[in-house]
Enzyme design. Sequence first.
Site, PDB file in Angstrom:
ATOM      1  N   ILE A 201       0.826  -1.213   0.000  1.00 54.02           N
ATOM      2  CA  ILE A 201       0.000   0.000   0.000  1.00 54.02           C
ATOM      3  C   ILE A 201       0.858   1.259   0.000  1.00 54.02           C
ATOM      4  CG2 ILE A 201      -1.993  -1.065   1.095  1.00 54.02           C
ATOM      5  CD1 ILE A 201      -1.055   0.082   3.752  1.00 54.02           C
ATOM      6  N   GLY A 202       2.183   1.095   0.027  1.00 56.21           N
ATOM      7  CA  GLY A 202       3.052   2.269   0.002  1.00 56.21           C
ATOM      8  C   GLY A 202       4.501   1.845  -0.038  1.00 56.21           C
TER       9      GLY A 202
ATOM     10  N   GLY B   4       8.769   3.631   0.079  1.00 48.44           N
ATOM     11  CA  GLY B   4       9.621   4.795   0.269  1.00 48.44           C
ATOM     12  C   GLY B   4      11.077   4.426   0.166  1.00 48.44           C
ATOM     13  N   ALA B   5      11.916   5.354   0.628  1.00 47.82           N
ATOM     14  CA  ALA B   5      13.351   5.138   0.499  1.00 47.82           C
ATOM     15  C   ALA B   5      13.831   3.973   1.333  1.00 47.82           C
ATOM     16  CB  ALA B   5      14.088   6.420   0.903  1.00 47.82           C
ATOM     17  N   SER B   6      13.155   3.696   2.444  1.00 46.16           N
ATOM     18  CA  SER B   6      13.652   2.674   3.358  1.00 46.16           C
ATOM     19  C   SER B   6      12.980   1.321   3.180  1.00 46.16           C
ATOM     20  CB  SER B   6      13.460   3.144   4.803  1.00 46.16           C
ATOM     21  OG  SER B   6      12.101   3.432   5.047  1.00 46.16           O
ATOM     22  N   GLY B   7      11.977   1.218   2.318  1.00 44.19           N
ATOM     23  CA  GLY B   7      11.335  -0.060   2.122  1.00 44.19           C
ATOM     24  C   GLY B   7       9.883   0.096   1.728  1.00 44.19           C
TER      25      GLY B   7
ATOM     26  N   VAL C 180       5.530  -0.758   2.565  1.00 50.83           N
ATOM     27  CA  VAL C 180       4.513  -0.920   3.608  1.00 50.83           C
ATOM     28  C   VAL C 180       3.416  -1.813   3.039  1.00 50.83           C
ATOM     29  CG1 VAL C 180       2.871   0.229   5.117  1.00 50.83           C
ATOM     30  CG2 VAL C 180       5.028   1.357   4.547  1.00 50.83           C
TER      31      VAL C 180
ATOM     32  N   LYS D   4       5.709  -2.418   7.981  1.00 55.60           N
ATOM     33  CA  LYS D   4       6.783  -1.720   7.274  1.00 55.60           C
ATOM     34  C   LYS D   4       7.987  -2.669   7.217  1.00 55.60           C
ATOM     35  CE  LYS D   4       8.078   2.588   8.252  1.00 55.60           C
ATOM     36  NZ  LYS D   4       8.780   3.701   8.972  1.00 55.60           N
TER      37      LYS D   4
ATOM     38  N   ASP E 120      11.155  14.685  11.327  1.00 56.16           N
ATOM     39  CA  ASP E 120      10.625  14.511   9.968  1.00 56.16           C
ATOM     40  C   ASP E 120       9.107  14.700   9.974  1.00 56.16           C
ATOM     41  OD1 ASP E 120      10.712  14.111   7.253  1.00 56.16           O
ATOM     42  OD2 ASP E 120      10.793  11.927   7.367  1.00 56.16           O
TER      43      ASP E 120
END
Length: 1000
Positions: A691-692, A694-697, A699, A713, A815
């Site tokens: 469902i999502g 990003g830079a770190s992995g 979700v 995550k 952040d």
Amino acid sequence: MQQQLLFISLLFFHCFPITTILSLNQEGLFLQRVKLGLSDPTQSLSSWNQRDQTPCNWNGITCDPNTRRVTVVDLSDFDVGGPFPSFLCRLPSLTTVNLANNNINGSLTAGDFSSCQSLEHLVLQANLLVGPIPEALAQLPNLRELNLQANNFTGEIPAKFGEFPRLEVLNLAGNLLGGKIPSELANISTLRVLSICYNLYTPAPVPAMLANMTNLEYLWLTDSNLVGNIPGFLAKLTRLTNLDLSINKLTGSIPGELMEMKSLEQIELYQNSLSGELPVGWKSLTALRRLDLSTNQLSGTIPDELCELELESLNLMENRFEGTLPESIAKSPNLYELKLFNNKLSGELPAQLGLNSGLLRLDVSYNRFSGPIPESLCAKGVLEDLILIYNSFSGEIPESLGRCQSLQRVRLRNNQLTGIVPQEFWGLPRVYLFELEKNSFSGQVSNRIASAHNLSVLKISNNQFSGSIPMEIGHLGNLIEFSASGNKFTGQIPGSLVNLSMLSLLVLDDNELTGGFPVGIQHWKSLNELNLANNKLSGRIPDEIGSLPVLNYLDLSGNYLYGEIPLSLQDLKLNLLNLSNNMLSGELPPLYANQMYKNSFLGNPGLCGDMVGLCQQMGDSKKQRYFWILRSIFILAGLVFVVGIVWFYFKYRNFRKSKKSIAAISKWRSFHKIGFTEFEIVDCLKENNVIGSGASGKVYKVVLRNGETVAVKKLSGQSKKDSGATSEKDEFEAEVETLGKIRHKNIVRLWCCCSTGDSKLLVYEYMPNGSLADLLHGSKSGLLDWPTRYKIAIDAAEGLSYLHHDCVPPIVHRDVKSNNILLDAEFNARVADFGVAKVFHGVNKGTESMSVIAGSCGYIAPEYAYTLRVNEKSDIYSFGVVLLELVTGRLPIDPEFGEKDLVKWVCLTLDQNGIDHIIDPKLDSSFKEEICRVLDVGLRCTSSLPISRPSMRRVVKMLQEAGARNRPNASRKNSKLSPYVNEEIFDQECVSLRLESSRE
């Protein structure tokens, strides 16, 4: 000789020009020193120059016309900053200092005012002053007005304030003052205005010393932590015109002694725990214009004598009143607001209600009223809100309401209304909410609805409307919701509906609609729910339906749809799918060919798939099918055995290599009581559950066997949060260490974590509405009305306040952004993503240097970007950007801004074009005043100077105050308040908007 004298004279004038002879006087020099000590980003003090002989013509300066001495220094709204300019007290005739709505910071000291012996008015409201209030102010012999409202003063109100010899106005509202209200204030015999509300006092009864302050005209103790009963001794304040004890914890009944206060013009006791019946004797309060007793536990009937008063506003919402509404309420000539929401009132509304007064707002929802809607409600042509939901009103909608061009909100649902809706009523031009659900209306929807160009929500379900749905509805470009289920509509779905690009909800189930889907449904980019069930629709399901990006509720059951199910439906992220009881055929799309979706396809004889009970075949063919299945089972069993041998060999060969990974899986840490295992989580980490990312992995959305849903995550590889300085292990440990010990309703819950060898797993509670950024900047932005955005702002602020002030040691998120504010099913907000959070020992005392920048473009505080020093002020700046996003609806970085970010764009646009070019046009203009207050908070948070940013605890309080002034007491503009009270920060459209032009 004469020639020599002439030469000497010319030489004198040449060496000493006339500008030196007429040089600036001493008072002007003092003011020049004041100017040097202040920052002036908007050049408001540009007229203060040395070319003048006196400062009397300078901006903000007033002089005595006879002596030419400076008497008034008024720099309000000049956007100047810096410490309090004590040099002002060098002006011997100075009587007034007004520095309201600026950025005056630091603390006040006794020495600042030791020379201000002539001062009569000191106004420092809406600045950034901190520390205790100096008790030496009481030594100013001529002071008549002291206004320190809306700062950050702490400590207690000085007991020495009881020594003021001439003080008439004392305004300390909206600070961080604590302790108890000192009884010594009763010694100020001249005091007429006492406004010390919105502070953090310790719980205490209404101060007894008030009984001695017989000259008081205005008493404002809102949100002052008052407990106990309302004392009868308040009746001794015979000159009081305004009594405000709202938003406290007062109990008991309203004392009858208040009926002796004949000067009262306004009584506000809302949001307490008052009980019992209203006292008798209201007819003696002949001056009363506003009465707000809402959100208490009052009961009994509404006295007829109360309604005989010439009230302007009567608000008795959220109580337990019963009986009928007195006929005398209709005789009040000034009544513009009547709110009786959520009581037990019955009977009919007075037939002449609205005939004698310009009624603006009428809300009698959640009562037991019956009978017809009065014809005269809009007799003066100014009615804006007509809210009658959840009553038993009957009869037809009066024809007169069809001529009420001022109407903006019409809510008539859950009544017993009948008949045909007047044609003019459908086309009211200013209506944005039109709600007629659950009545017995009949007839057709008039094509005059095309004139309702402001309409956003149209709800007419569960009536007896018939005929076709008019194509004119497709011309309402602002329409977000259209609900017309449970009627008798016939004909086809109008093709014009595909023009509604903002449409989020289309519910037309349980009608008699025919035909197929209109052409062009791919234009419904904002559509979230589509329900066409139980009609007579035919044709094929169009492939375009799979291209609707935010559709998550699709119900087409109970129709005559045929053909195959489009494979494009697999592209949707659906929470509900129902295609049952149609005439569909062919194979199921692979995504839906499992037992979980069986009920979605029942009643389609032509559908086949690998589901037991879905295909219903009869006779010999059924027996042959069973025989073929048994034979296939034996063949497959042999194949499975062979494949199993090969699979087991390779798994055993890799066993030793994966031993470390298996051991890691068992390294499982839970932080709450959970009902699932790590293996259940790992088995669901599939690409179709993403469902999502990003830079770190990535979700994943994981639906557990017990029916619950969690978000997982998966951190893998190198985290890019800190660009090489912070490894994936660091981010994992930071998230675990931070969230593992936090318990707060506005911080996302970390259920557990585990390690799977080459990656780390973090299991959170699932937030079905995604992130604030998704809703705010995506196609669903229409779902976020202002009350929802305001609620999200409060929730997120409380979460950050908890991190900064209640965690030991404090935590800085580093952040904060709209992507990291997640929303549950009720749009409650939670702060998430603590991968770069830092624990600071003494976060309020200093800063800590970071090796690299963490954060996201557009949210990073200026000082963090070039010093790499971070403290809680960095989070506050980022949160300020989020507030600006909520107000403007814009991204923090947008190509439209050029080289500017959102903060600079807001400041520049405010300066050049005004507030209307900033507020998101999707927002209801009736909330403009509250929106402006929140914008003010956002601008304070994004100040370029960290010291000027309020603490998160202060931000929470300012946001609460921004809403408290509108709810439930929605309007103070018509309040009869004392002329000595400065109401600017409450009644102007925008409150002291700080244009930080120095942010370059």
